[in-house]
Design a protein around this motif. Structure first.
Motif, PDB file in Angstrom:
ATOM      1  N   GLN A 192       0.276   6.362  25.284  1.00 29.77           N
ATOM      2  CA  GLN A 192       0.960   5.500  26.152  1.00 29.77           C
ATOM      3  C   GLN A 192       1.415   4.269  25.918  1.00 29.77           C
ATOM      4  OE1 GLN A 192      -2.075   5.797  29.464  1.00 29.77           O
ATOM      5  NE2 GLN A 192      -1.909   7.933  29.757  1.00 29.77           N
ATOM      6  N   ALA A 193       1.137   3.197  26.466  1.00 26.45           N
ATOM      7  CA  ALA A 193       1.494   1.720  26.254  1.00 26.45           C
ATOM      8  C   ALA A 193       0.383   0.774  25.576  1.00 26.45           C
ATOM      9  CB  ALA A 193       1.953   1.132  27.568  1.00 26.45           C
ATOM     10  N   THR A 194      -0.376   1.484  24.962  1.00 24.95           N
ATOM     11  CA  THR A 194      -1.422   0.844  24.207  1.00 24.95           C
ATOM     12  C   THR A 194      -0.869   0.379  22.829  1.00 24.95           C
ATOM     13  OG1 THR A 194      -2.528   2.679  23.104  1.00 24.95           O
ATOM     14  CG2 THR A 194      -3.239   1.847  25.326  1.00 24.95           C
ATOM     15  N   PRO A 195      -1.334  -0.822  22.140  1.00 27.26           N
ATOM     16  CA  PRO A 195      -0.948  -0.945  20.633  1.00 27.26           C
ATOM     17  C   PRO A 195      -1.150  -0.007  19.799  1.00 27.26           C
ATOM     18  CG  PRO A 195      -1.980  -2.751  21.709  1.00 27.26           C
ATOM     19  CD  PRO A 195      -2.111  -1.601  22.665  1.00 27.26           C
ATOM     20  N   ARG A 196      -0.404   0.356  18.790  1.00 22.94           N
ATOM     21  CA  ARG A 196      -0.470   1.295  17.694  1.00 22.94           C
ATOM     22  C   ARG A 196      -1.431   0.827  16.777  1.00 22.94           C
ATOM     23  NH1 ARG A 196       2.722   5.351  15.279  1.00 22.94           N
ATOM     24  NH2 ARG A 196       3.320   5.905  17.255  1.00 22.94           N
ATOM     25  N   CYS A 197      -2.354   1.187  16.473  1.00 26.12           N
ATOM     26  CA  CYS A 197      -3.274   0.701  15.345  1.00 26.12           C
ATOM     27  C   CYS A 197      -3.028   1.788  13.946  1.00 26.12           C
ATOM     28  CB  CYS A 197      -4.708   1.262  15.746  1.00 26.12           C
ATOM     29  SG  CYS A 197      -5.761  -0.073  16.392  1.00 26.12           S
ATOM     30  N   VAL A 198      -2.669   0.828  12.992  1.00 22.37           N
ATOM     31  CA  VAL A 198      -2.524   1.345  11.683  1.00 22.37           C
ATOM     32  C   VAL A 198      -3.514   1.015  10.813  1.00 22.37           C
ATOM     33  CG1 VAL A 198      -1.046   1.268   9.676  1.00 22.37           C
ATOM     34  CG2 VAL A 198       0.170   0.793  11.858  1.00 22.37           C
ATOM     35  N   GLU A 199      -4.386   2.261  10.329  1.00 18.10           N
ATOM     36  CA  GLU A 199      -5.697   2.046   9.817  1.00 18.10           C
ATOM     37  C   GLU A 199      -5.537   2.024   8.275  1.00 18.10           C
ATOM     38  OE1 GLU A 199      -8.475   1.558  11.147  1.00 18.10           O
ATOM     39  OE2 GLU A 199      -7.821   2.006  13.338  1.00 18.10           O
ATOM     40  N   LEU A 200      -5.949   0.861   7.478  1.00 17.34           N
ATOM     41  CA  LEU A 200      -5.727   0.763   6.251  1.00 17.34           C
ATOM     42  C   LEU A 200      -6.756   1.007   5.170  1.00 17.34           C
ATOM     43  CD1 LEU A 200      -3.904  -2.631   6.737  1.00 17.34           C
ATOM     44  CD2 LEU A 200      -2.701  -0.610   6.636  1.00 17.34           C
ATOM     45  N   GLY A 214     -11.234  -0.301   5.643  1.00 17.36           N
ATOM     46  CA  GLY A 214     -11.690  -0.829   7.138  1.00 17.36           C
ATOM     47  C   GLY A 214     -10.586  -1.818   7.621  1.00 17.36           C
ATOM     48  N   ALA A 215      -9.624  -2.242   7.079  1.00 13.25           N
ATOM     49  CA  ALA A 215      -8.877  -3.045   7.392  1.00 13.25           C
ATOM     50  C   ALA A 215      -7.887  -2.484   8.406  1.00 13.25           C
ATOM     51  CB  ALA A 215      -7.862  -3.916   6.428  1.00 13.25           C
ATOM     52  N   ARG A 216      -7.036  -3.273   9.451  1.00 10.20           N
ATOM     53  CA  ARG A 216      -5.961  -2.496  10.226  1.00 10.20           C
ATOM     54  C   ARG A 216      -4.942  -3.519  10.653  1.00 10.20           C
ATOM     55  NH1 ARG A 216      -9.990  -2.507  15.018  1.00 10.20           N
ATOM     56  NH2 ARG A 216      -8.965  -4.245  16.156  1.00 10.20           N
ATOM     57  N   CYS A 217      -4.037  -2.819  11.105  1.00  9.88           N
ATOM     58  CA  CYS A 217      -2.920  -3.509  11.652  1.00  9.88           C
ATOM     59  C   CYS A 217      -2.793  -3.019  12.965  1.00  9.88           C
ATOM     60  CB  CYS A 217      -1.519  -3.578  10.909  1.00  9.88           C
ATOM     61  SG  CYS A 217      -1.452  -4.578   9.324  1.00  9.88           S
ATOM     62  N   GLU A 218      -2.421  -3.791  14.234  1.00 10.24           N
ATOM     63  CA  GLU A 218      -1.974  -3.601  15.363  1.00 10.24           C
ATOM     64  C   GLU A 218      -0.642  -3.850  15.765  1.00 10.24           C
ATOM     65  OE1 GLU A 218      -4.551  -4.822  18.417  1.00 10.24           O
ATOM     66  OE2 GLU A 218      -6.167  -3.728  17.769  1.00 10.24           O
ATOM     67  N   LEU A 220       0.722  -1.374  -0.240  1.00 13.87           N
ATOM     68  CA  LEU A 220       0.055  -0.024  -0.061  1.00 13.87           C
ATOM     69  C   LEU A 220       0.807   1.141  -0.087  1.00 13.87           C
ATOM     70  CD1 LEU A 220      -2.299  -1.369   2.934  1.00 13.87           C
ATOM     71  CD2 LEU A 220      -2.792  -1.314   0.488  1.00 13.87           C
ATOM     72  N   PRO A 221       0.419   2.300  -0.643  1.00 12.39           N
ATOM     73  CA  PRO A 221       1.265   3.562  -0.843  1.00 12.39           C
ATOM     74  C   PRO A 221       1.236   4.154   0.696  1.00 12.39           C
ATOM     75  CG  PRO A 221      -0.094   3.433  -2.469  1.00 12.39           C
ATOM     76  CD  PRO A 221      -0.434   2.175  -1.840  1.00 12.39           C
ATOM     77  N   VAL A 222       2.195   4.651   1.306  1.00  9.21           N
ATOM     78  CA  VAL A 222       2.046   5.083   2.857  1.00  9.21           C
ATOM     79  C   VAL A 222       1.188   6.250   2.691  1.00  9.21           C
ATOM     80  CG1 VAL A 222       4.492   4.282   3.610  1.00  9.21           C
ATOM     81  CG2 VAL A 222       4.211   6.522   2.275  1.00  9.21           C
ATOM     82  N   GLY A 223       0.848   7.117   1.735  1.00 10.70           N
ATOM     83  CA  GLY A 223       0.091   8.086   1.816  1.00 10.70           C
ATOM     84  C   GLY A 223      -1.566   7.482   1.987  1.00 10.70           C
ATOM     85  N   THR A 224      -1.965   6.610   1.754  1.00  5.62           N
ATOM     86  CA  THR A 224      -3.249   6.003   1.834  1.00  5.62           C
ATOM     87  C   THR A 224      -3.277   5.190   3.312  1.00  5.62           C
ATOM     88  OG1 THR A 224      -2.745   3.603   1.111  1.00  5.62           O
ATOM     89  CG2 THR A 224      -3.479   5.332  -0.570  1.00  5.62           C
ATOM     90  N   VAL A 225      -2.366   5.327   4.212  1.00  9.83           N
ATOM     91  CA  VAL A 225      -2.352   4.619   5.343  1.00  9.83           C
ATOM     92  C   VAL A 225      -2.414   5.632   6.609  1.00  9.83           C
ATOM     93  CG1 VAL A 225      -0.848   3.048   6.841  1.00  9.83           C
ATOM     94  CG2 VAL A 225      -1.282   2.723   4.539  1.00  9.83           C
ATOM     95  N   ASP A 226      -3.197   5.711   7.573  1.00 10.25           N
ATOM     96  CA  ASP A 226      -3.050   6.312   8.787  1.00 10.25           C
ATOM     97  C   ASP A 226      -2.243   5.773   9.881  1.00 10.25           C
ATOM     98  OD1 ASP A 226      -3.611   7.819  11.056  1.00 10.25           O
ATOM     99  OD2 ASP A 226      -5.846   7.785  10.848  1.00 10.25           O
ATOM    100  N   PHE A 227      -1.169   5.878  10.126  1.00  9.43           N
ATOM    101  CA  PHE A 227      -0.457   5.382  11.192  1.00  9.43           C
ATOM    102  C   PHE A 227      -0.713   5.550  12.731  1.00  9.43           C
ATOM    103  CE2 PHE A 227       2.103   5.183   7.202  1.00  9.43           C
ATOM    104  CZ  PHE A 227       2.747   3.932   7.504  1.00  9.43           C
ATOM    105  N   GLY A 228      -1.664   6.710  12.972  1.00  3.26           N
ATOM    106  CA  GLY A 228      -2.173   6.866  14.092  1.00  3.26           C
ATOM    107  C   GLY A 228      -1.365   7.654  15.187  1.00  3.26           C
ATOM    108  N   GLU A 229      -1.492   8.036  16.158  1.00  7.93           N
ATOM    109  CA  GLU A 229      -0.755   8.763  17.045  1.00  7.93           C
ATOM    110  C   GLU A 229      -0.491   7.663  18.409  1.00  7.93           C
ATOM    111  OE1 GLU A 229       0.486  11.914  16.922  1.00  7.93           O
ATOM    112  OE2 GLU A 229      -0.464  11.766  15.098  1.00  7.93           O
ATOM    113  N   PRO A 230       0.782   7.688  18.899  1.00  5.71           N
ATOM    114  CA  PRO A 230       1.000   6.741  20.050  1.00  5.71           C
ATOM    115  C   PRO A 230       0.258   7.319  21.257  1.00  5.71           C
ATOM    116  CG  PRO A 230       2.715   8.233  19.410  1.00  5.71           C
ATOM    117  CD  PRO A 230       1.771   8.578  18.334  1.00  5.71           C
TER     118      PRO A 230
END
Length: 71
Positions: free
Chosen positions: A49-57, A60-64, A37-47
């Motif tokens: 505290q100690a929660t898993p980072r959600c990468v929105e694709l 509606g898909a995502r990576c944690e 996926l082009p990085v411009g189409t991905v929302d890397f979210g904000e950190p």
């Protein structure tokens, strides 16, 4: 390369994957997942505290990413 879990946005099943950015492309690789996926189409979210980072694709898909210290 980062270890993560991929969720397709259709079910709650998680798929172990790795994430890697190569030439402005996010590569997601797992046993049954191969996405580029082009990085411009991905929302890397904000950190937060100690929660898993959600990468929105797109679609509606995502990576944690569990170990946010690696990002």
């Amino acid at each position: 390369m980062l270890a993560a879990f991929y969720y397709d946005g259709q079910s709650s099943r998680r798929h172990p994957v790795t994430l890697e950015i190569v030439d402005r492309t996010l590569r997601i690789r797992g046993a049954t997942i191969q996405l580029d996926l082009p990085v411009g189409t991905v929302d890397f979210g904000e950190p937060w505290q100690a929660t898993p980072r959600c990468v929105e694709l797109p679609g509606g898909a995502r990576c944690e990413v569990e170990n946010i210290a690696e990002m």
